[in-house]
Design a protein around this motif. Structure first.
Motif, PDB file in Angstrom:
ATOM      1  N   VAL A  41       0.842  -1.197   0.000  1.00 17.40           N
ATOM      2  CA  VAL A  41       0.000   0.000   0.000  1.00 17.40           C
ATOM      3  C   VAL A  41       0.879   1.250   0.000  1.00 17.40           C
ATOM      4  O   VAL A  41       0.604   2.221  -0.722  1.00 17.40           O
ATOM      5  CB  VAL A  41      -0.935  -0.005   1.231  1.00 17.40           C
ATOM      6  CG1 VAL A  41      -1.710   1.313   1.319  1.00 17.40           C
ATOM      7  CG2 VAL A  41      -1.903  -1.172   1.158  1.00 17.40           C
ATOM      8  N   ALA A  42       1.936   1.233   0.797  1.00 21.07           N
ATOM      9  CA  ALA A  42       2.840   2.386   0.845  1.00 21.07           C
ATOM     10  C   ALA A  42       3.477   2.640  -0.519  1.00 21.07           C
ATOM     11  O   ALA A  42       3.617   3.800  -0.936  1.00 21.07           O
ATOM     12  CB  ALA A  42       3.920   2.149   1.904  1.00 21.07           C
ATOM     13  N   LEU A  43       3.860   1.593  -1.212  1.00 23.89           N
ATOM     14  CA  LEU A  43       4.455   1.751  -2.546  1.00 23.89           C
ATOM     15  C   LEU A  43       3.475   2.385  -3.530  1.00 23.89           C
ATOM     16  O   LEU A  43       3.876   3.103  -4.449  1.00 23.89           O
ATOM     17  CB  LEU A  43       4.920   0.395  -3.079  1.00 23.89           C
ATOM     18  CG  LEU A  43       6.265  -0.106  -2.553  1.00 23.89           C
ATOM     19  CD1 LEU A  43       6.527  -1.533  -3.025  1.00 23.89           C
ATOM     20  CD2 LEU A  43       7.403   0.805  -3.017  1.00 23.89           C
ATOM     21  N   GLU A  44       2.200   2.137  -3.339  1.00 24.60           N
ATOM     22  CA  GLU A  44       1.192   2.741  -4.205  1.00 24.60           C
ATOM     23  C   GLU A  44       0.963   4.210  -3.868  1.00 24.60           C
ATOM     24  O   GLU A  44       0.782   5.042  -4.753  1.00 24.60           O
ATOM     25  CB  GLU A  44      -0.140   1.986  -4.064  1.00 24.60           C
ATOM     26  CG  GLU A  44      -0.130   0.578  -4.637  1.00 24.60           C
ATOM     27  CD  GLU A  44      -1.451  -0.132  -4.390  1.00 24.60           C
ATOM     28  OE1 GLU A  44      -2.371   0.510  -3.816  1.00 24.60           O
ATOM     29  OE2 GLU A  44      -1.573  -1.317  -4.755  1.00 24.60           O
ATOM     30  N   ARG A  45       0.972   4.531  -2.562  1.00 25.57           N
ATOM     31  CA  ARG A  45       0.535   5.862  -2.128  1.00 25.57           C
ATOM     32  C   ARG A  45       1.667   6.860  -1.944  1.00 25.57           C
ATOM     33  O   ARG A  45       1.530   8.046  -2.287  1.00 25.57           O
ATOM     34  CB  ARG A  45      -0.236   5.745  -0.813  1.00 25.57           C
ATOM     35  CG  ARG A  45      -1.525   4.941  -0.929  1.00 25.57           C
ATOM     36  CD  ARG A  45      -2.290   4.969   0.394  1.00 25.57           C
ATOM     37  NE  ARG A  45      -3.460   4.119   0.356  1.00 25.57           N
ATOM     38  CZ  ARG A  45      -4.276   3.912   1.379  1.00 25.57           C
ATOM     39  NH1 ARG A  45      -4.011   4.503   2.552  1.00 25.57           N
ATOM     40  NH2 ARG A  45      -5.320   3.112   1.282  1.00 25.57           N
ATOM     41  N   TRP A  46       2.783   6.429  -1.364  1.00 28.70           N
ATOM     42  CA  TRP A  46       3.799   7.394  -0.962  1.00 28.70           C
ATOM     43  C   TRP A  46       4.481   8.126  -2.118  1.00 28.70           C
ATOM     44  O   TRP A  46       4.823   9.305  -1.954  1.00 28.70           O
ATOM     45  CB  TRP A  46       4.849   6.705  -0.083  1.00 28.70           C
ATOM     46  CG  TRP A  46       4.328   6.333   1.284  1.00 28.70           C
ATOM     47  CD1 TRP A  46       3.064   6.541   1.766  1.00 28.70           C
ATOM     48  CD2 TRP A  46       5.060   5.709   2.340  1.00 28.70           C
ATOM     49  NE1 TRP A  46       2.952   6.060   3.044  1.00 28.70           N
ATOM     50  CE2 TRP A  46       4.166   5.552   3.432  1.00 28.70           C
ATOM     51  CE3 TRP A  46       6.360   5.258   2.473  1.00 28.70           C
ATOM     52  CZ2 TRP A  46       4.549   4.964   4.633  1.00 28.70           C
ATOM     53  CZ3 TRP A  46       6.753   4.671   3.665  1.00 28.70           C
ATOM     54  CH2 TRP A  46       5.857   4.529   4.739  1.00 28.70           C
ATOM     55  N   PRO A  47       4.736   7.481  -3.279  1.00 31.58           N
ATOM     56  CA  PRO A  47       5.401   8.247  -4.353  1.00 31.58           C
ATOM     57  C   PRO A  47       4.600   9.459  -4.804  1.00 31.58           C
ATOM     58  O   PRO A  47       5.165  10.443  -5.276  1.00 31.58           O
ATOM     59  CB  PRO A  47       5.535   7.221  -5.488  1.00 31.58           C
ATOM     60  CG  PRO A  47       5.531   5.895  -4.800  1.00 31.58           C
ATOM     61  CD  PRO A  47       4.578   6.062  -3.649  1.00 31.58           C
ATOM     62  N   ALA A  48       3.270   9.400  -4.632  1.00 37.43           N
ATOM     63  CA  ALA A  48       2.417  10.482  -5.126  1.00 37.43           C
ATOM     64  C   ALA A  48       2.056  11.500  -4.057  1.00 37.43           C
ATOM     65  O   ALA A  48       1.394  12.502  -4.345  1.00 37.43           O
ATOM     66  CB  ALA A  48       1.138   9.886  -5.720  1.00 37.43           C
ATOM     67  N   CYS A  49       2.453  11.259  -2.818  1.00 36.90           N
ATOM     68  CA  CYS A  49       2.098  12.192  -1.745  1.00 36.90           C
ATOM     69  C   CYS A  49       3.214  12.220  -0.700  1.00 36.90           C
ATOM     70  O   CYS A  49       4.212  11.522  -0.824  1.00 36.90           O
ATOM     71  CB  CYS A  49       0.773  11.788  -1.095  1.00 36.90           C
ATOM     72  SG  CYS A  49       0.814  10.157  -0.318  1.00 36.90           S
ATOM     73  N   GLU A  50       3.032  13.022   0.327  1.00 37.73           N
ATOM     74  CA  GLU A  50       4.046  13.113   1.376  1.00 37.73           C
ATOM     75  C   GLU A  50       4.033  11.864   2.249  1.00 37.73           C
ATOM     76  O   GLU A  50       2.980  11.303   2.544  1.00 37.73           O
ATOM     77  CB  GLU A  50       3.789  14.344   2.248  1.00 37.73           C
ATOM     78  CG  GLU A  50       4.054  15.664   1.536  1.00 37.73           C
ATOM     79  CD  GLU A  50       3.953  16.834   2.484  1.00 37.73           C
ATOM     80  OE1 GLU A  50       3.812  16.601   3.702  1.00 37.73           O
ATOM     81  OE2 GLU A  50       4.022  17.983   2.013  1.00 37.73           O
ATOM     82  N   VAL A  51       5.226  11.464   2.661  1.00 39.29           N
ATOM     83  CA  VAL A  51       5.348  10.334   3.575  1.00 39.29           C
ATOM     84  C   VAL A  51       4.814  10.758   4.944  1.00 39.29           C
ATOM     85  O   VAL A  51       5.029  11.893   5.372  1.00 39.29           O
ATOM     86  CB  VAL A  51       6.824   9.882   3.684  1.00 39.29           C
ATOM     87  CG1 VAL A  51       6.991   8.807   4.759  1.00 39.29           C
ATOM     88  CG2 VAL A  51       7.302   9.363   2.340  1.00 39.29           C
ATOM     89  N   PRO A  52       4.109   9.887   5.652  1.00 37.05           N
ATOM     90  CA  PRO A  52       3.604  10.254   6.985  1.00 37.05           C
ATOM     91  C   PRO A  52       4.732  10.693   7.915  1.00 37.05           C
ATOM     92  O   PRO A  52       5.879  10.259   7.767  1.00 37.05           O
ATOM     93  CB  PRO A  52       2.953   8.951   7.478  1.00 37.05           C
ATOM     94  CG  PRO A  52       2.673   8.163   6.255  1.00 37.05           C
ATOM     95  CD  PRO A  52       3.728   8.524   5.254  1.00 37.05           C
ATOM     96  N   ASP A  53       4.388  11.537   8.895  1.00 40.44           N
ATOM     97  CA  ASP A  53       5.387  12.006   9.858  1.00 40.44           C
ATOM     98  C   ASP A  53       6.006  10.853  10.634  1.00 40.44           C
ATOM     99  O   ASP A  53       7.182  10.887  10.994  1.00 40.44           O
ATOM    100  CB  ASP A  53       4.749  13.002  10.836  1.00 40.44           C
ATOM    101  CG  ASP A  53       4.364  14.307  10.152  1.00 40.44           C
ATOM    102  OD1 ASP A  53       4.952  14.612   9.102  1.00 40.44           O
ATOM    103  OD2 ASP A  53       3.467  14.992  10.679  1.00 40.44           O
TER     104      ASP A  53
END
Length: 410
Positions: A41-53
């Motif tokens: 899920v992180a590989l899908e979401r993180w490239p397009a948005c900011e990484v969580p704090d």
């Protein structure tokens, strides 16, 4: 964010995220599968948005929900009502703020891996796989067995944890002490993987070294005035203090004799030296980690490589050989002897140890022989040994170091 940056976050956070998930779901395999789902899920979401704090807390939360989804599917396919009960328990246990409860989970995981129901080699294999995040293939190489055989060994260990009800906890003091030697050994194993990685492009994994030091501090608070704990913590701090000087900006290895000692962390060295003194003052038989820390202290105190007290270091290795003999310590002793009595004497010691077969498969053996042969001017034999060392290692910075040494002999 690039994929390489995301991959680094995964490597840095995987161990402690997995430790927390195992506590939450109570099953190694389910926790590992759920964490892999969270990575996807992180590989899908993180490239397009900011990484969580707090990436680790995010991964734990997503993985926990993925685990619940898996439990629901199991309940549907197997008709097990108990699985739904387990889901409800998971929801009840889920922390409101995951990061607040993460700190002790790694220690729980290590004590689980070091349960006396497991043979020492299984304890080490479980730790390498779950705490250090090595692949099954990498763990298999460390034990000189096939990947299939190691995979089966790990599966059996996880089954034993589940079927025997081995608790995922830091035991009470009366049962903690008998397991302490195993726990210290695996914490040092975690540190060693951080200090010199088993394989890959990077020499070090600072995240693992820092985690091992954190666990050492926690154990020192749990069991104060233990020479073994203080010695191990001192040893790790003193080694880690040299981190900034151990490689170039390009990632190439800088050997101890070439390091700029002004780059060392001298505040950390001072802390390590105090702990060495504390460990050596504890009454009783000298503890191996305290003696190793005393050796590291001599390196740390030396103004330069040339001014190192090699006779005392060689003498301390002789103490280690008496209280905790091992072929690897024999090899380290020989390296110290080479600085006192010369490389010829050291090579005799190394070859005598190797002749017993005690270091068969140990990847640093040909590297040590190569260095001694190089110093003796036996260039062809040294090249052959460096080629063997290159074939034996999976770590790219070591391969580059051996190639450099061979070029220097041309």
């Amino acid at each position: 964010m690039t994929l390489s940056e995301i991959d680094k976050i995964f490597r840095d956070e995987a161990g402690r995220a997995l430790a927390t998930l195992i506590r939450l779901v109570g099953d190694f395999d389910l926790a590992e599968d759920a964490l892999q789902d969270a990575f996807a899920v992180a590989l899908e979401r993180w490239p397009a948005c900011e990484v969580p704090d707090n990436p680790r807390a995010w991964l734990v939360n997503v993985a926990r929900h993925k685990a619940i989804d898996r439990i629901r599917r199991q309940a549907v396919f197997r008709g097990k009502e108990q699985a739904l009960v387990h889901e409800l328990e998971l929801n009840a246990q889920a922390p409101a703020e995951p990061s607040a409860t993460l700190d002790d989970d790694m220690l729980r995981l290590i004590f689980t891996c070091c349960h006396p129901a497991f043979a020492p080699e299984v304890q080490v294999a479980l730790t390498l796989r779950t705490v250090c995040g090595l692949s099954t293939a990498q763990v298999a190489r460390a034990f000189l067995v096939s990947e299939e055989a190691m995979g089966q060994r790990l599966v059996r260990a996880k089954q034993k944890i589940r079927l025997a009800g081995i608790p995922y906890e830091v035991p009470e003091r009366d049962t903690l002490v008998p397991r302490l030697d195993g726990v210290l050994a695996v914490i040092y194993l975690v540190f060693t993987e951080g200090y010199v990685a088993t394989s890959g492009a990077d020499l070090m994994r600072p995240d693992l070294a820092a985690e091992a030091i954190r666990l050492g501090r926690l154990l020192d608070r749990l069991l104060p005035d233990r020479a073994g704990i203080k010695g191990l913590l001192a040893l790790m701090l003193l080694h880690d203090a040299r981190r900034a000087g151990r490689q170039t900006a390009a990632g190439d290895i800088v050997l101890l004799e070439e390091q700029d000692r002004s780059q060392w962390d001298h505040a950390q060295i001072e802390e390590g030296l105090r702990l060495v003194d504390d460990a050596l003052r504890v009454p009783g038989r000298p503890q191996p980690y305290a003696v190793q820390a005393a050796i590291a202290a001599l390196h740390a105190r030396a103004p330069s490589y040339e001014q190192t007290d090699w006779p005392q270091i060689a003498g301390l290795y002789e103490v280690l050989l008496r209280i905790n003999p091992s072929p690897v310590i024999e090899l380290n002793h020989a390296a110290a002897v080479s600085m006192v009595d010369g490389p010829a004497r050291a090579l005799d010691l190394v070859d005598a140890t190797a002749a017993r077969g005690a270091l068969h498969g140990y990847e640093l053996l040909p590297a040590v022989r190569a260095d001694l042969l190089r110093r003796l001017g036996r260039k062809e034999e040294a090249r052959e040994a460096y080629r063997a060392a290159t074939e034996a290692t999976q770590l790219e910075p070591l391969r580059r170091l051996y190639a450099r040494r061979m070029r220097e002999m041309n």
